[in-house]
Motif scaffolding. Structure first.
Motif, PDB file in Angstrom:
ATOM      1  N   LYS A  16      11.386  30.579  15.643  1.00 11.28           N
ATOM      2  CA  LYS A  16      12.745  30.458  15.617  1.00 11.28           C
ATOM      3  C   LYS A  16      13.544  29.260  15.050  1.00 11.28           C
ATOM      4  O   LYS A  16      13.102  28.007  15.378  1.00 11.28           O
ATOM      5  N   THR A  17      14.524  29.524  14.390  1.00  9.85           N
ATOM      6  CA  THR A  17      15.497  28.635  14.175  1.00  9.85           C
ATOM      7  C   THR A  17      16.151  28.180  15.452  1.00  9.85           C
ATOM      8  O   THR A  17      16.614  28.946  16.326  1.00  9.85           O
ATOM      9  N   MET A  18      16.363  26.989  15.748  1.00 15.26           N
ATOM     10  CA  MET A  18      16.700  26.368  17.120  1.00 15.26           C
ATOM     11  C   MET A  18      18.148  25.700  16.887  1.00 15.26           C
ATOM     12  O   MET A  18      18.455  24.878  15.982  1.00 15.26           O
ATOM     13  N   SER A  49      21.512  22.807  14.182  1.00  9.79           N
ATOM     14  CA  SER A  49      20.384  23.638  13.993  1.00  9.79           C
ATOM     15  C   SER A  49      19.413  23.350  13.160  1.00  9.79           C
ATOM     16  O   SER A  49      19.802  22.530  12.237  1.00  9.79           O
ATOM     17  N   ILE A  50      18.107  23.767  13.336  1.00 13.68           N
ATOM     18  CA  ILE A  50      16.991  23.404  12.457  1.00 13.68           C
ATOM     19  C   ILE A  50      16.156  24.415  12.311  1.00 13.68           C
ATOM     20  O   ILE A  50      16.115  25.446  13.190  1.00 13.68           O
ATOM     21  N   THR A  51      15.889  24.712  11.263  1.00 14.74           N
ATOM     22  CA  THR A  51      14.927  26.154  10.731  1.00 14.74           C
ATOM     23  C   THR A  51      13.752  25.773  11.549  1.00 14.74           C
ATOM     24  O   THR A  51      13.152  24.631  11.797  1.00 14.74           O
ATOM     25  N   ARG A  52      12.788  26.876  11.293  1.00 13.40           N
ATOM     26  CA  ARG A  52      11.470  26.949  12.208  1.00 13.40           C
ATOM     27  C   ARG A  52      10.708  25.942  11.737  1.00 13.40           C
ATOM     28  O   ARG A  52       9.971  25.301  12.651  1.00 13.40           O
ATOM     29  N   GLY A  53      10.677  25.327  10.620  1.00 18.33           N
ATOM     30  CA  GLY A  53       9.716  24.513   9.919  1.00 18.33           C
ATOM     31  C   GLY A  53      10.365  23.027  10.034  1.00 18.33           C
ATOM     32  O   GLY A  53       9.569  22.100   9.739  1.00 18.33           O
ATOM     33  N   GLY A  54      11.500  23.030  10.392  1.00 19.89           N
ATOM     34  CA  GLY A  54      12.127  21.857  10.349  1.00 19.89           C
ATOM     35  C   GLY A  54      12.757  21.133   8.977  1.00 19.89           C
ATOM     36  O   GLY A  54      13.274  20.147   8.842  1.00 19.89           O
ATOM     37  N   VAL A  99      15.287  22.431   7.153  1.00 18.16           N
ATOM     38  CA  VAL A  99      16.715  22.325   7.001  1.00 18.16           C
ATOM     39  C   VAL A  99      17.415  22.364   8.180  1.00 18.16           C
ATOM     40  O   VAL A  99      17.011  22.896   9.353  1.00 18.16           O
ATOM     41  N   THR A 100      18.216  21.582   8.118  1.00 17.18           N
ATOM     42  CA  THR A 100      19.145  21.255   9.405  1.00 17.18           C
ATOM     43  C   THR A 100      20.658  21.260   8.855  1.00 17.18           C
ATOM     44  O   THR A 100      20.932  20.938   7.907  1.00 17.18           O
ATOM     45  N   ASN A 101      21.371  21.752  10.033  1.00 13.26           N
ATOM     46  CA  ASN A 101      22.866  21.822   9.891  1.00 13.26           C
ATOM     47  C   ASN A 101      23.794  21.440  10.991  1.00 13.26           C
ATOM     48  O   ASN A 101      23.022  21.341  12.056  1.00 13.26           O
ATOM     49  N   ILE A 114      19.111  16.263  14.608  1.00 13.83           N
ATOM     50  CA  ILE A 114      18.178  17.430  15.360  1.00 13.83           C
ATOM     51  C   ILE A 114      16.752  17.189  14.608  1.00 13.83           C
ATOM     52  O   ILE A 114      16.579  16.935  13.420  1.00 13.83           O
ATOM     53  N   SER A 115      15.982  17.392  15.579  1.00 11.66           N
ATOM     54  CA  SER A 115      14.455  17.376  15.024  1.00 11.66           C
ATOM     55  C   SER A 115      13.729  18.194  16.003  1.00 11.66           C
ATOM     56  O   SER A 115      14.098  18.786  17.090  1.00 11.66           O
ATOM     57  N   ARG A 116      12.525  18.694  15.768  1.00 10.10           N
ATOM     58  CA  ARG A 116      11.574  19.431  16.546  1.00 10.10           C
ATOM     59  C   ARG A 116      10.086  19.300  16.441  1.00 10.10           C
ATOM     60  O   ARG A 116       9.557  18.528  15.398  1.00 10.10           O
ATOM     61  N   ASP A 117       9.395  19.594  17.368  1.00  7.10           N
ATOM     62  CA  ASP A 117       7.806  19.478  17.401  1.00  7.10           C
ATOM     63  C   ASP A 117       7.462  20.632  17.830  1.00  7.10           C
ATOM     64  O   ASP A 117       7.329  21.072  18.978  1.00  7.10           O
ATOM     65  N   ASN A 118       6.947  21.710  16.962  1.00  9.18           N
ATOM     66  CA  ASN A 118       6.586  22.920  17.212  1.00  9.18           C
ATOM     67  C   ASN A 118       5.243  22.702  18.106  1.00  9.18           C
ATOM     68  O   ASN A 118       4.952  23.643  18.873  1.00  9.18           O
ATOM     69  N   ALA A 119       4.468  21.828  18.047  1.00  9.17           N
ATOM     70  CA  ALA A 119       3.293  21.590  18.826  1.00  9.17           C
ATOM     71  C   ALA A 119       3.543  21.487  20.359  1.00  9.17           C
ATOM     72  O   ALA A 119       2.588  21.932  21.184  1.00  9.17           O
ATOM     73  N   LYS A 120       4.701  21.156  20.648  1.00  5.58           N
ATOM     74  CA  LYS A 120       5.077  20.624  21.912  1.00  5.58           C
ATOM     75  C   LYS A 120       6.269  21.608  22.296  1.00  5.58           C
ATOM     76  O   LYS A 120       6.779  21.500  23.337  1.00  5.58           O
ATOM     77  N   ASN A 121       6.401  22.756  21.551  1.00  6.27           N
ATOM     78  CA  ASN A 121       7.639  23.659  21.965  1.00  6.27           C
ATOM     79  C   ASN A 121       8.817  22.859  22.182  1.00  6.27           C
ATOM     80  O   ASN A 121       9.502  23.362  23.320  1.00  6.27           O
ATOM     81  N   THR A 122       9.290  21.957  21.396  1.00  3.32           N
ATOM     82  CA  THR A 122      10.189  21.240  21.870  1.00  3.32           C
ATOM     83  C   THR A 122      11.305  20.851  20.826  1.00  3.32           C
ATOM     84  O   THR A 122      10.785  20.484  19.651  1.00  3.32           O
ATOM     85  N   VAL A 123      12.518  20.842  21.114  1.00  2.00           N
ATOM     86  CA  VAL A 123      13.806  20.430  20.041  1.00  2.00           C
ATOM     87  C   VAL A 123      14.416  19.145  20.704  1.00  2.00           C
ATOM     88  O   VAL A 123      14.693  19.177  21.886  1.00  2.00           O
ATOM     89  N   TYR A 124      14.570  18.248  19.704  1.00  2.00           N
ATOM     90  CA  TYR A 124      15.391  16.917  20.169  1.00  2.00           C
ATOM     91  C   TYR A 124      16.850  16.867  19.480  1.00  2.00           C
ATOM     92  O   TYR A 124      17.046  17.567  18.442  1.00  2.00           O
ATOM     93  N   LEU A 125      17.661  16.117  20.031  1.00  2.00           N
ATOM     94  CA  LEU A 125      18.842  16.016  19.348  1.00  2.00           C
ATOM     95  C   LEU A 125      19.136  14.317  19.536  1.00  2.00           C
ATOM     96  O   LEU A 125      19.353  13.946  20.812  1.00  2.00           O
ATOM     97  N   GLN A 126      18.988  13.581  18.736  1.00  2.00           N
ATOM     98  CA  GLN A 126      19.344  12.158  18.415  1.00  2.00           C
ATOM     99  C   GLN A 126      20.877  12.109  18.559  1.00  2.00           C
ATOM    100  O   GLN A 126      21.400  12.400  17.447  1.00  2.00           O
ATOM    101  N   MET A 127      21.735  11.425  19.214  1.00  2.01           N
ATOM    102  CA  MET A 127      22.991  11.243  19.456  1.00  2.01           C
ATOM    103  C   MET A 127      23.353   9.696  19.592  1.00  2.01           C
ATOM    104  O   MET A 127      22.953   9.014  20.324  1.00  2.01           O
TER     105      MET A 127
END
Length: 116
Positions: free
Chosen positions: A32-34, A50-55, A57-59, A70-83
């Motif tokens: 999923k795009t998250m 937002s971030i595509t499933r492979g990470g 592309v971000t918008n 925005i970033s993600r770690d699919n191995a951990k099923n986690t998406v992050y937002l650095q603000m």
């Protein structure tokens, strides 16, 4: 039942930083795009990143472009937002979900409060 659990919010002064995390249960996360959404008091919930499933592309919404990552770690099923460079107008409850194929249930969100 898939669950979304957001964390990492808090109270911070303007100009400060926070890192939000969203952990999702279930095996379909990586497909999923998250996205991260923000709901300010009295306003609708808006997609801010937002971030595509492979990470690859971000918008970002114009209001956070250049300050949020925005970033993600699919191995951990986690998406992050650095603000970074937070502003009082960033105050709100932050949620994650999948913009294109939403999870049925939203998490409880995490409160971010930026003081001036």
């Amino acid at each position: 039942q898939v669950q979304l659990v957001e964390s990492g919010g808090g109270l911070v002064q303007a100009g400060g930083s926070l890192r939000l995390s969203c952990a999702a249960t279930g095996s379909i996360f990586s497909a999923k795009t998250m996205g991260w959404y923000r709901q300010a008091p009295g306003k609708q919930r808006d997609l801010v990143a937002s971030i595509t499933r492979g990470g690859s592309v971000t918008n970002y919404a114009d209001s956070v472009q250049g300050r949020f990552t925005i970033s993600r770690d699919n191995a951990k099923n986690t998406v992050y937002l650095q603000m970074d460079s937070l502003k009082p107008e960033d105050t709100g409850v932050y949620y994650c979900n999948a913009p294109n194929s939403p999870y049925k249930y939203w998490g409880q969100g995490t409160q971010v409060t930026v003081s001036s």
